[in-house]
Design a protein around this motif. Structure first.
Motif, PDB file in Angstrom:
ATOM      1  N   VAL A  97       0.824  -1.203   0.000  1.00 47.44           N
ATOM      2  CA  VAL A  97       0.000   0.000   0.000  1.00 47.44           C
ATOM      3  C   VAL A  97       0.861   1.258   0.000  1.00 47.44           C
ATOM      4  O   VAL A  97       2.061   1.221   0.302  1.00 47.44           O
ATOM      5  N   THR A  98       0.215   2.369  -0.326  1.00 42.35           N
ATOM      6  CA  THR A  98       0.867   3.675  -0.212  1.00 42.35           C
ATOM      7  C   THR A  98       0.500   4.338   1.108  1.00 42.35           C
ATOM      8  O   THR A  98       1.247   5.161   1.632  1.00 42.35           O
ATOM      9  N   SER A  99      -0.658   3.984   1.654  1.00 42.56           N
ATOM     10  CA  SER A  99      -1.078   4.459   2.973  1.00 42.56           C
ATOM     11  C   SER A  99      -2.155   3.525   3.506  1.00 42.56           C
ATOM     12  O   SER A  99      -2.729   2.720   2.761  1.00 42.56           O
ATOM     13  N   LEU A 100      -2.429   3.653   4.798  1.00 39.14           N
ATOM     14  CA  LEU A 100      -3.429   2.803   5.456  1.00 39.14           C
ATOM     15  C   LEU A 100      -4.223   3.656   6.428  1.00 39.14           C
ATOM     16  O   LEU A 100      -3.664   4.446   7.187  1.00 39.14           O
ATOM     17  N   THR A 101      -5.551   3.491   6.410  1.00 37.73           N
ATOM     18  CA  THR A 101      -6.402   4.178   7.372  1.00 37.73           C
ATOM     19  C   THR A 101      -7.125   3.143   8.220  1.00 37.73           C
ATOM     20  O   THR A 101      -7.741   2.213   7.683  1.00 37.73           O
ATOM     21  N   LEU A 102      -7.028   3.288   9.532  1.00 35.46           N
ATOM     22  CA  LEU A 102      -7.714   2.416  10.484  1.00 35.46           C
ATOM     23  C   LEU A 102      -8.918   3.174  11.034  1.00 35.46           C
ATOM     24  O   LEU A 102      -8.785   4.312  11.503  1.00 35.46           O
ATOM     25  N   LEU A 139      -7.342   6.759  12.168  1.00 29.29           N
ATOM     26  CA  LEU A 139      -5.913   7.062  12.096  1.00 29.29           C
ATOM     27  C   LEU A 139      -5.442   6.728  10.695  1.00 29.29           C
ATOM     28  O   LEU A 139      -5.572   5.587  10.246  1.00 29.29           O
ATOM     29  N   LYS A 140      -4.873   7.729  10.016  1.00 29.88           N
ATOM     30  CA  LYS A 140      -4.310   7.492   8.694  1.00 29.88           C
ATOM     31  C   LYS A 140      -2.798   7.424   8.816  1.00 29.88           C
ATOM     32  O   LYS A 140      -2.171   8.336   9.379  1.00 29.88           O
ATOM     33  N   ASN A 218      -6.895  -2.064  18.871  1.00 32.45           N
ATOM     34  CA  ASN A 218      -7.552  -1.460  20.025  1.00 32.45           C
ATOM     35  C   ASN A 218      -6.538  -0.801  20.962  1.00 32.45           C
ATOM     36  O   ASN A 218      -6.792   0.269  21.523  1.00 32.45           O
ATOM     37  N   GLN A 219      -5.412  -1.463  21.125  1.00 31.43           N
ATOM     38  CA  GLN A 219      -4.373  -0.894  21.975  1.00 31.43           C
ATOM     39  C   GLN A 219      -3.872   0.443  21.403  1.00 31.43           C
ATOM     40  O   GLN A 219      -3.655   1.409  22.138  1.00 31.43           O
ATOM     41  N   LEU A 220      -3.729   0.494  20.076  1.00 32.15           N
ATOM     42  CA  LEU A 220      -3.297   1.732  19.436  1.00 32.15           C
ATOM     43  C   LEU A 220      -4.358   2.815  19.568  1.00 32.15           C
ATOM     44  O   LEU A 220      -4.042   3.973  19.868  1.00 32.15           O
TER      45      LEU A 220
END
Length: 236
Positions: A97-102, A139-140, A218-220
């Motif tokens: 990926v180039t980025s990830l959003t949670l 969070l991105k 969840n911890q994050l």
């Protein structure tokens, strides 16, 4: 009241124990499968820095490793093909990926929230949505290397899911941004079900992400004070 370890056991055992010999379920001496089922990726400690330190990752991941190592000796050799099939079906959908959003989600579609049942309904309906589910926080991760560390972790933690009949109520969402567009995923860890938006998954092995991924996310979220919906604890 269920402990966190019991919840981990419940999440994975629905499928794994079904593959174990009946006498193993009764806790009689386990017969080591031949050939041995390879679970090396499931117990591989992920590098999720700088978001989570090695110590923070180990806090939850060590319990997952203990669980996997406890269950593995009783698995039938046929489980290897089931595990491999699940990995192939979902792993191919998780590219670099180039980025990830949670996303932290409220697990009821905004259109289905009844005001008389939830005093926060009006607030939830005003929130931004990720495939109709209200977004409590997100969070991105724009750093490509860091984003791919998480995707590598997700890929390592693919397991066969359970064919559950419960309602799909995802509390976690993922957007994998690639050079060819976005890949969106909804994950319900309660009923052990995953939805890959806009793409078909082979249903035979029903691939999902293990509870180990939920615990690290969840911890994050908690570390960054990102709001999340916490399932009610059930008294037994």
């Amino acid at each position: 009241m269920k402990t966190s370890l019991q919840l981990l056991i419940l999440s994975i055992s629905l499928h794994l124990i079904a593959e174990a010999a009946a006498d193993d379920i009764r806790q009689e001496p386990a017969v080591v499968a031949s050939p041995k089922v390879n679970v090396s990726l499931l117990v591989k400690i992920p590098d999720l820095s700088p978001h989570l330190s090695g110590e923070e990752v180990s806090e939850h991941f060590n319990r997952w490793v203990e669980l996997v190592n406890k269950i593995t000796p009783g698995l039938k050799s046929e489980f290897q093909s089931t595990l491999s099939g699940a990995r192939s079906a979902l792993g191919a959908k998780l590219p670099q990926v180039t980025s990830l959003t949670l996303y932290s989600l409220f697990p009821v579609a905004a259109s289905d929230i009844q005001r008389n049942e939830n005093p926060e309904a009006e607030e939830f309906q005003r929130l931004p949505r990720f495939h109709e589910f209200p977004v409590l926080g997100q969070l991105k991760i724009d750093d490509t290397a860091q984003a791919n560390q998480w995707v590598d972790f997700f890929r390592d933690q693919i397991i066969p899911g359970d064919f559950s009949a419960c309602d799909f109520k995802p509390r976690h969402g993922f957007r994998l941004s690639t050079a060819n567009g976005d890949i969106d995923i909804l994950m319900c860890y309660d009923c052990n079900d995953l939805a890959l938006i806009g793409s078909m998954l082979e249903n035979k092995h029903k691939p999902v992400l293990s509870p180990a991924t939920r615990d690290q996310i969840n911890q994050l979220f908690d570390k960054l004070n990102i709001r999340r919906d916490v399932p009610a604890k059930v008294n037994k």
